[in-house]
Design a protein around this motif. Structure first.
Motif, PDB file in Angstrom:
ATOM      1  N   GLY A 217       0.800  -1.219   0.000  1.00 25.97           N
ATOM      2  CA  GLY A 217       0.000   0.000   0.000  1.00 25.97           C
ATOM      3  C   GLY A 217       0.829   1.262   0.000  1.00 25.97           C
ATOM      4  O   GLY A 217       0.438   2.284  -0.585  1.00 25.97           O
ATOM      5  N   LEU A 218       1.978   1.241   0.651  1.00 28.58           N
ATOM      6  CA  LEU A 218       2.816   2.434   0.703  1.00 28.58           C
ATOM      7  C   LEU A 218       3.454   2.715  -0.657  1.00 28.58           C
ATOM      8  O   LEU A 218       3.695   3.877  -1.013  1.00 28.58           O
ATOM      9  CB  LEU A 218       3.892   2.268   1.779  1.00 28.58           C
ATOM     10  CG  LEU A 218       4.433   3.562   2.393  1.00 28.58           C
ATOM     11  CD1 LEU A 218       3.321   4.395   3.006  1.00 28.58           C
ATOM     12  CD2 LEU A 218       5.479   3.241   3.460  1.00 28.58           C
ATOM     13  N   ALA A 219       3.714   1.682  -1.427  1.00 28.70           N
ATOM     14  CA  ALA A 219       4.244   1.875  -2.781  1.00 28.70           C
ATOM     15  C   ALA A 219       3.195   2.536  -3.663  1.00 28.70           C
ATOM     16  O   ALA A 219       3.497   3.444  -4.455  1.00 28.70           O
ATOM     17  CB  ALA A 219       4.672   0.533  -3.375  1.00 28.70           C
ATOM     18  N   ASP A 220       1.951   2.089  -3.532  1.00 31.47           N
ATOM     19  CA  ASP A 220       0.862   2.735  -4.275  1.00 31.47           C
ATOM     20  C   ASP A 220       0.743   4.198  -3.884  1.00 31.47           C
ATOM     21  O   ASP A 220       0.632   5.082  -4.734  1.00 31.47           O
ATOM     22  CB  ASP A 220      -0.458   2.016  -3.995  1.00 31.47           C
ATOM     23  CG  ASP A 220      -1.649   2.862  -4.381  1.00 31.47           C
ATOM     24  OD1 ASP A 220      -1.792   3.176  -5.578  1.00 31.47           O
ATOM     25  OD2 ASP A 220      -2.430   3.241  -3.480  1.00 31.47           O
ATOM     26  N   PHE A 221       0.774   4.473  -2.589  1.00 34.27           N
ATOM     27  CA  PHE A 221       0.683   5.850  -2.088  1.00 34.27           C
ATOM     28  C   PHE A 221       1.783   6.715  -2.688  1.00 34.27           C
ATOM     29  O   PHE A 221       1.532   7.830  -3.163  1.00 34.27           O
ATOM     30  CB  PHE A 221       0.777   5.836  -0.569  1.00 34.27           C
ATOM     31  CG  PHE A 221       0.911   7.190   0.068  1.00 34.27           C
ATOM     32  CD1 PHE A 221      -0.212   7.908   0.442  1.00 34.27           C
ATOM     33  CD2 PHE A 221       2.161   7.746   0.298  1.00 34.27           C
ATOM     34  CE1 PHE A 221      -0.092   9.160   1.027  1.00 34.27           C
ATOM     35  CE2 PHE A 221       2.293   8.995   0.879  1.00 34.27           C
ATOM     36  CZ  PHE A 221       1.162   9.704   1.248  1.00 34.27           C
ATOM     37  N   SER A 222       3.009   6.217  -2.669  1.00 31.73           N
ATOM     38  CA  SER A 222       4.152   6.993  -3.142  1.00 31.73           C
ATOM     39  C   SER A 222       4.020   7.329  -4.625  1.00 31.73           C
ATOM     40  O   SER A 222       4.315   8.462  -5.050  1.00 31.73           O
ATOM     41  CB  SER A 222       5.451   6.221  -2.882  1.00 31.73           C
ATOM     42  OG  SER A 222       5.626   6.009  -1.498  1.00 31.73           O
ATOM     43  N   PHE A 223       3.586   6.362  -5.412  1.00 38.37           N
ATOM     44  CA  PHE A 223       3.378   6.625  -6.842  1.00 38.37           C
ATOM     45  C   PHE A 223       2.228   7.603  -7.046  1.00 38.37           C
ATOM     46  O   PHE A 223       2.344   8.573  -7.807  1.00 38.37           O
ATOM     47  CB  PHE A 223       3.082   5.327  -7.585  1.00 38.37           C
ATOM     48  CG  PHE A 223       2.691   5.547  -9.027  1.00 38.37           C
ATOM     49  CD1 PHE A 223       3.673   5.702  -9.998  1.00 38.37           C
ATOM     50  CD2 PHE A 223       1.359   5.635  -9.406  1.00 38.37           C
ATOM     51  CE1 PHE A 223       3.322   5.944 -11.323  1.00 38.37           C
ATOM     52  CE2 PHE A 223       1.000   5.877 -10.721  1.00 38.37           C
ATOM     53  CZ  PHE A 223       1.989   6.021 -11.686  1.00 38.37           C
ATOM     54  N   ALA A 224       1.110   7.366  -6.380  1.00 37.87           N
ATOM     55  CA  ALA A 224      -0.089   8.167  -6.600  1.00 37.87           C
ATOM     56  C   ALA A 224       0.141   9.637  -6.290  1.00 37.87           C
ATOM     57  O   ALA A 224      -0.314  10.515  -7.036  1.00 37.87           O
ATOM     58  CB  ALA A 224      -1.231   7.626  -5.742  1.00 37.87           C
ATOM     59  N   MET A 225       0.853   9.925  -5.218  1.00 41.37           N
ATOM     60  CA  MET A 225       1.046  11.313  -4.820  1.00 41.37           C
ATOM     61  C   MET A 225       1.958  12.072  -5.777  1.00 41.37           C
ATOM     62  O   MET A 225       1.834  13.288  -5.927  1.00 41.37           O
ATOM     63  CB  MET A 225       1.593  11.395  -3.398  1.00 41.37           C
ATOM     64  CG  MET A 225       0.593  10.988  -2.341  1.00 41.37           C
ATOM     65  SD  MET A 225      -0.974  11.889  -2.471  1.00 41.37           S
ATOM     66  CE  MET A 225      -2.091  10.570  -2.937  1.00 41.37           C
ATOM     67  N   GLN A 226       2.853  11.361  -6.464  1.00 45.32           N
ATOM     68  CA  GLN A 226       3.670  12.039  -7.481  1.00 45.32           C
ATOM     69  C   GLN A 226       2.786  12.513  -8.635  1.00 45.32           C
ATOM     70  O   GLN A 226       2.998  13.582  -9.194  1.00 45.32           O
ATOM     71  CB  GLN A 226       4.751  11.096  -8.007  1.00 45.32           C
ATOM     72  CG  GLN A 226       5.854  10.772  -7.009  1.00 45.32           C
ATOM     73  CD  GLN A 226       6.657  11.990  -6.583  1.00 45.32           C
ATOM     74  OE1 GLN A 226       6.330  12.631  -5.582  1.00 45.32           O
ATOM     75  NE2 GLN A 226       7.698  12.314  -7.322  1.00 45.32           N
ATOM     76  N   GLY A 227       1.778  11.701  -8.966  1.00 43.54           N
ATOM     77  CA  GLY A 227       0.865  12.084 -10.045  1.00 43.54           C
ATOM     78  C   GLY A 227      -0.132  13.132  -9.610  1.00 43.54           C
ATOM     79  O   GLY A 227      -0.301  14.166 -10.266  1.00 43.54           O
ATOM     80  N   LEU A 228      -0.804  12.889  -8.482  1.00 41.72           N
ATOM     81  CA  LEU A 228      -1.801  13.834  -7.996  1.00 41.72           C
ATOM     82  C   LEU A 228      -1.158  15.171  -7.642  1.00 41.72           C
ATOM     83  O   LEU A 228      -1.691  16.237  -7.975  1.00 41.72           O
ATOM     84  CB  LEU A 228      -2.516  13.252  -6.772  1.00 41.72           C
ATOM     85  CG  LEU A 228      -3.603  14.128  -6.160  1.00 41.72           C
ATOM     86  CD1 LEU A 228      -4.769  14.289  -7.111  1.00 41.72           C
ATOM     87  CD2 LEU A 228      -4.074  13.530  -4.827  1.00 41.72           C
ATOM     88  N   GLY A 229      -0.009  15.109  -6.986  1.00 43.82           N
ATOM     89  CA  GLY A 229       0.667  16.330  -6.569  1.00 43.82           C
ATOM     90  C   GLY A 229       1.014  17.247  -7.721  1.00 43.82           C
ATOM     91  O   GLY A 229       0.915  18.468  -7.609  1.00 43.82           O
ATOM     92  N   MET A 230       1.412  16.656  -8.847  1.00 45.40           N
ATOM     93  CA  MET A 230       1.808  17.467 -10.002  1.00 45.40           C
ATOM     94  C   MET A 230       0.769  17.456 -11.114  1.00 45.40           C
ATOM     95  O   MET A 230       1.021  17.919 -12.222  1.00 45.40           O
ATOM     96  CB  MET A 230       3.149  16.966 -10.536  1.00 45.40           C
ATOM     97  CG  MET A 230       4.309  17.240  -9.600  1.00 45.40           C
ATOM     98  SD  MET A 230       4.565  19.011  -9.289  1.00 45.40           S
ATOM     99  CE  MET A 230       5.405  19.485 -10.800  1.00 45.40           C
ATOM    100  N   GLY A 231      -0.431  16.957 -10.811  1.00 42.11           N
ATOM    101  CA  GLY A 231      -1.477  16.903 -11.825  1.00 42.11           C
ATOM    102  C   GLY A 231      -1.819  18.265 -12.396  1.00 42.11           C
ATOM    103  O   GLY A 231      -2.002  18.420 -13.611  1.00 42.11           O
ATOM    104  N   ALA A 232      -1.894  19.276 -11.534  1.00 43.17           N
ATOM    105  CA  ALA A 232      -2.229  20.620 -11.998  1.00 43.17           C
ATOM    106  C   ALA A 232      -1.159  21.162 -12.937  1.00 43.17           C
ATOM    107  O   ALA A 232      -1.459  21.870 -13.911  1.00 43.17           O
ATOM    108  CB  ALA A 232      -2.402  21.555 -10.800  1.00 43.17           C
ATOM    109  N   VAL A 233       0.094  20.834 -12.654  1.00 38.97           N
ATOM    110  CA  VAL A 233       1.197  21.298 -13.508  1.00 38.97           C
ATOM    111  C   VAL A 233       1.187  20.541 -14.834  1.00 38.97           C
ATOM    112  O   VAL A 233       1.389  21.115 -15.901  1.00 38.97           O
ATOM    113  CB  VAL A 233       2.547  21.144 -12.780  1.00 38.97           C
ATOM    114  CG1 VAL A 233       3.706  21.542 -13.689  1.00 38.97           C
ATOM    115  CG2 VAL A 233       2.549  21.987 -11.509  1.00 38.97           C
TER     116      VAL A 233
END
Length: 385
Positions: free
Chosen positions: A83-99
């Motif tokens: 689950g932590l691997a999923d979290f780490s990947f997801a936040m890179q995408g969501l975090g920079m989604g606006a950019v």
């Protein structure tokens, strides 16, 4: 190994099947990681996912579109292993989604760092008084001649405390409500930005409450146009909401596999547990819920990838159904495992803690119902005009 026959569905192209195969090999060799130091684990996972090339899917540096099917496949597979691997990947995408979707060329330079796993990103939307009600954001961004000055708080921010940069939403006042919000790119080292509190939850992830006190930002920090923050936030969630359903799907698939192994190995009343009709009934329900969830998740992803401007309805359905059904699948797995199902550190116990948050973040289940109902009502009203 979990069932992968869904990869033959017409939603996918060969490149998706190749990606799934490559990631499966990587996961077997690298996951799960040690969770005893969550911050260090997340930093290590971001670095490793970047070095392996999987974070290239988390954002776009050119004019190409984000491929939502790839995002979903990656999240589902990672969640099945850790689950932590999923979290780490997801936040890179969501975090920079606006950019990725709206950023300037200068802002998009950051994507080279986040996609390589050399910088960690975060999406700072939620406030103490405005969780799912984005239009009620109170944080202020006051315009001056040369810059903006941010004052306020954000809370429940994933990667809070370890992120190198935050996409922050604040009220710039062009109009009331949703039309008066803007989005900003804020490096973590910016003066006046502080981590006020680290938040602990049942499935440990790096979360924090952030304070912004007279944080000065140049005009170049504004993402898109002033007043377009609500549109930007909804567009990002439109892309990434389906992927939350995909993560839930990964958790559910792992729960089913653990259950099948348990029922084959466990002897009950002189025979393997899976010979009991009641157990077979539970297994059948789990399998149906998983396939139904997968159909909704990958329908939403395929619809977005094939050119739909918005998939608000489809993404909301995917997240609502997949997360709620995964909760039920995992609960059945815990029940079938008996005492071992609630033993701290067991796989199904970890899944039980991991799944609960997915029914809350990026729009709680009840909010998704409102979104879906409004879409249906709007469609009907359009037919009657």
């Amino acid at each position: 190994m979990a069932d992968t026959s869904f990869l033959n569905w017409p939603f996918f192209e060969n490149r998706h099947r190749e990606l799934a195969e490559q990631l499966e090999v990587w996961c077997k060799g690298n996951l799960p990681v040690d969770h005893s130091d969550v911050d260090a684990a997340c930093r290590g996972l971001v670095s490793a996912l970047g070095a392996a090339g999987f974070l290239t899917h988390s954002g776009t540096t050119g004019q190409e579109r984000l491929d939502v099917r790839s995002l979903c496949l990656i999240r589902e597979t990672l969640a099945r292993y850790d689950g932590l691997a999923d979290f780490s990947f997801a936040m890179q995408g969501l975090g920079m989604g606006a950019v990725s979707l709206f950023g300037s060329q200068e802002q998009r330079e950051w994507l080279k760092q986040t996609r390589a796993g050399k910088a960690i990103s975060a999406f700072a939307l939620t406030e103490p008084a405005s969780g799912s009600d984005v239009a009620n954001i109170q944080m202020m961004a006051k315009k001056t001649d040369d810059d903006f000055v941010l004052d306020g708080e954000k809370t429940w921010i994933s990667n809070g405390g370890i992120a190198d940069l935050y996409v922050v939403f604040a009220r710039t006042g062009e109009a009331a409500g949703a039309k008066g919000l803007s989005a900003f790119l804020v490096p973590a080292t910016t003066a006046g930005l502080s981590v006020e509190e680290r938040l602990e939850v049942i499935a440990p992830h790096p979360l924090a409450r952030l304070k912004f006190k007279a944080v000065k930002l140049p005009r170049a920090a504004l993402i898109g146009d002033a007043g377009s923050g609500f549109k930007i936030a909804m567009s990002v969630l439109d892309v990434f909401r389906s992927t939350v359903g995909a993560a839930a799907l990964g958790f559910a698939r792992r729960a089913l596999e653990e259950t099948l192994t348990r029922c084959a190995d466990r002897q009950l009343f002189g025979a393997p547990m899976h010979e009991l009709q009641m157990i077979q009934g539970h297994i059948a329900e789990m399998a149906v819920d998983i396939d139904a969830s997968a159909l909704l998740v990958y329908r939403a992803a395929w619809t977005k990838d094939t050119g739909a401007a918005r998939v608000t309805r489809e993404a909301a359905m995917a997240k609502l159904f997949a997360t709620d059904q995964a909760q039920g699948v995992i609960d059945k797995a815990v029940q079938i495992h008996g005492g071992d199902g609630v033993r701290k550190g067991s796989v199904v116990e970890s899944l039980y803690r991991e799944i609960r948050a997915l029914r809350i973040y990026e729009g709680a289940s009840d909010v998704q119902k409102i979104v879906i109902a409004r879409q249906e009502i709007s469609r009907k009203q359009g037919e009657n005009k």
